[in-house]
Design a protein around this motif. Structure first.
Motif, PDB file in Angstrom:
ATOM      1  N   UNK A  57      30.377 -43.198  -3.199  1.00  0.00           N
ATOM      2  CA  UNK A  57      29.708 -42.223  -2.228  1.00  0.00           C
ATOM      3  C   UNK A  57      30.707 -41.707  -2.739  1.00  0.00           C
ATOM      4  N   UNK A  58      30.252 -39.967  -2.250  1.00  0.00           N
ATOM      5  CA  UNK A  58      31.237 -39.221  -2.908  1.00  0.00           C
ATOM      6  C   UNK A  58      31.184 -38.114  -0.885  1.00  0.00           C
ATOM      7  N   UNK A 103      25.262 -40.116  -1.895  1.00  0.00           N
ATOM      8  CA  UNK A 103      25.518 -41.262  -2.249  1.00  0.00           C
ATOM      9  C   UNK A 103      24.702 -41.702  -4.126  1.00  0.00           C
ATOM     10  N   UNK A 104      25.387 -42.077  -4.952  1.00  0.00           N
ATOM     11  CA  UNK A 104      24.563 -42.459  -5.899  1.00  0.00           C
ATOM     12  C   UNK A 104      24.520 -43.710  -6.555  1.00  0.00           C
ATOM     13  N   UNK A 105      23.448 -43.865  -6.969  1.00  0.00           N
ATOM     14  CA  UNK A 105      22.889 -44.652  -6.512  1.00  0.00           C
ATOM     15  C   UNK A 105      22.129 -45.086  -8.554  1.00  0.00           C
ATOM     16  N   UNK A 136      18.966 -41.639  -8.239  1.00  0.00           N
ATOM     17  CA  UNK A 136      18.967 -41.708  -7.467  1.00  0.00           C
ATOM     18  C   UNK A 136      20.449 -41.076  -6.394  1.00  0.00           C
ATOM     19  N   UNK A 137      20.557 -40.172  -6.292  1.00  0.00           N
ATOM     20  CA  UNK A 137      21.296 -39.074  -5.392  1.00  0.00           C
ATOM     21  C   UNK A 137      20.883 -39.027  -3.767  1.00  0.00           C
ATOM     22  N   UNK A 138      21.464 -38.960  -2.659  1.00  0.00           N
ATOM     23  CA  UNK A 138      20.510 -39.102  -1.752  1.00  0.00           C
ATOM     24  C   UNK A 138      21.690 -38.314  -0.876  1.00  0.00           C
ATOM     25  N   UNK A 139      21.495 -37.348  -0.335  1.00  0.00           N
ATOM     26  CA  UNK A 139      21.772 -36.571   0.421  1.00  0.00           C
ATOM     27  C   UNK A 139      22.282 -36.805   1.771  1.00  0.00           C
ATOM     28  N   UNK A 191      17.752 -36.035   2.260  1.00  0.00           N
ATOM     29  CA  UNK A 191      16.769 -35.975   1.496  1.00  0.00           C
ATOM     30  C   UNK A 191      17.418 -36.738   0.015  1.00  0.00           C
ATOM     31  N   UNK A 192      16.240 -37.156  -0.858  1.00  0.00           N
ATOM     32  CA  UNK A 192      16.894 -38.188  -1.802  1.00  0.00           C
ATOM     33  C   UNK A 192      16.254 -36.835  -3.767  1.00  0.00           C
TER      34      UNK A 192
END
Length: 363
Positions: free
Chosen positions: A142-143, A152-154, A171-174, A331-332
């Motif tokens: 989590x940045x 979050x980067x997964x 996957x990057x979720x804002x 968004x993702x």
């Protein structure tokens, strides 16, 4: 069905330890002398070494008896966020708010915050999908920067039973309500082979294989380098065969326009003299730009195959080009790759797919 085993840094010691096994798939935990935690994933055809808490990099890859990873000046990873102070891994996730070489107006680090990001969680996974049984690694970073970013980067890596091609996704979720800038690149670094040749779903002309002429200020160039840049600008096909003596010192960077086949995948092969090949597949619908990075010196020997969302001139320059994406609040973004080694028979089939894709465009 997928089973997850959450990991702890306490499981990683100087003594390599088996932590899970299912059939031919296994995971072993250890620490490098530098202190960096590492997870060795194995199947019957080879292994991947990943760094669960440092960027979730794939530090090393060996499949079908061949080490795939670039030659570097590092014999192990080091616990730093400085990109160049521990640069030698097989695959690095780059971005996600910026990436590339920072320009005069930029403040971001080289290739962004993700390559050596300190992951807060890591998990070993077992499961099965349409490609078979797999073992893998995932986790989350989590940045968060007040008033600026919160995402979050997964990532996820899947090594399949009896397969020398593995899956990688991100996957990057804002997590903010407002949009975030997005730049992302998968930095895949193979070892180039003398006499090897590249086959790819890219039209072979200066418009679709463009040579980057500007050299970062921290690099010195070898004699003959600038003439070689001019040659490749006119005849980019020259870089498709690895002939000894070509001046890839300190590096050569090309921007490529990939085409997707009917199945949505773009393809890149490094075909070895024995007929086998290294392979990268990506989806241009997800990663609509691509970088080719080649460095062949006494200290570093690398073929970078790098699908991405932008070129690598830094945040400000890519924004000015219109290459900066905005990810809406909540968004993702996601992307996937297939990477590994093909047998000679598999290579012939894959090269035929590449040829057919290019013929379809020309028709």
């Amino acid at each position: 069905m997928q089973t997850s085993l959450y990991l702890s840094p306490a499981q990683f010691t100087s003594q390599e330890t088996l932590i899970a096994e299912r059939g031919e798939l296994s995971a072993l935990a250890f620490r490098y002398p530098s202190g960096v935690c590492a997870l060795r994933l194995k199947n019957s055809l080879g292994e991947l070494i990943l760094l669960p808490y440092q960027g979730q990099q794939i530090w090393d890859a060996t499949l079908r008896g061949r080490r795939l990873t670039m030659k570097s000046m590092f014999d192990q990873p080091y616990p730093t966020r400085d990109f160049l102070a521990t640069y030698g891994g097989f695959l690095l996730h780059c971005g996600a708010t910026a990436m590339g070489v920072p320009g005069p107006a930029d403040t971001h680090p080289l290739h962004g915050e993700l390559p050596n990001a300190p992951y807060q969680t890591a998990a070993l996974i077992f499961g099965a999908d349409e490609k078979g049984q797999y073992i893998g690694l995932t986790g989350s970073y989590r940045h968060t920067v007040a008033f600026n970013y919160n995402y979050a980067a997964i990532p996820l890596v899947k090594l399949y039973a009896a397969s020398s091609v593995f899956g990688v996704s991100m996957t990057i979720q804002n997590l903010k309500a407002s949009p975030m800038p997005l730049m992302f690149l998968e930095h895949v670094n193979f070892l180039p082979v003398d006499g090897g040749r590249l086959a790819q779903t890219v039209l072979c002309d200066p418009q679709n294989m463009r040579v980057r002429a500007n050299i970062p200020p921290f690099m010195e160039v070898a004699p003959g380098y600038r003439d070689f840049v001019k040659l490749l600008q006119e005849r980019p096909k020259k870089h498709l065969v690895f002939e000894p003596g070509l001046v890839y010192d300190p590096e050569m960077v090309l921007y490529l326009n990939y085409l997707a086949a009917e199945d949505g995948w773009a393809r890149t092969l490094q075909i070895h003299p024995d007929g086998s090949a290294d392979v990268v597949r990506h989806r241009p619908a997800q990663l609509n730009h691509a970088v080719r990075w080649i460095c062949r010196t006494a200290d570093q020997d690398a073929l970078g195959i790098e699908p991405c969302t932008a070129e690598v001139e830094g945040f400000s320059a890519e924004k000015d080009k219109g290459n900066l994406r905005l990810l809406p609040g909540g968004a993702v973004f996601s992307c996937e790759l297939e990477i590994g080694v093909l047998t000679p028979d598999q290579t012939r089939v894959e090269e035929m797919r590449i040829t057919q894709t290019l013929q379809d465009v020309a028709a």
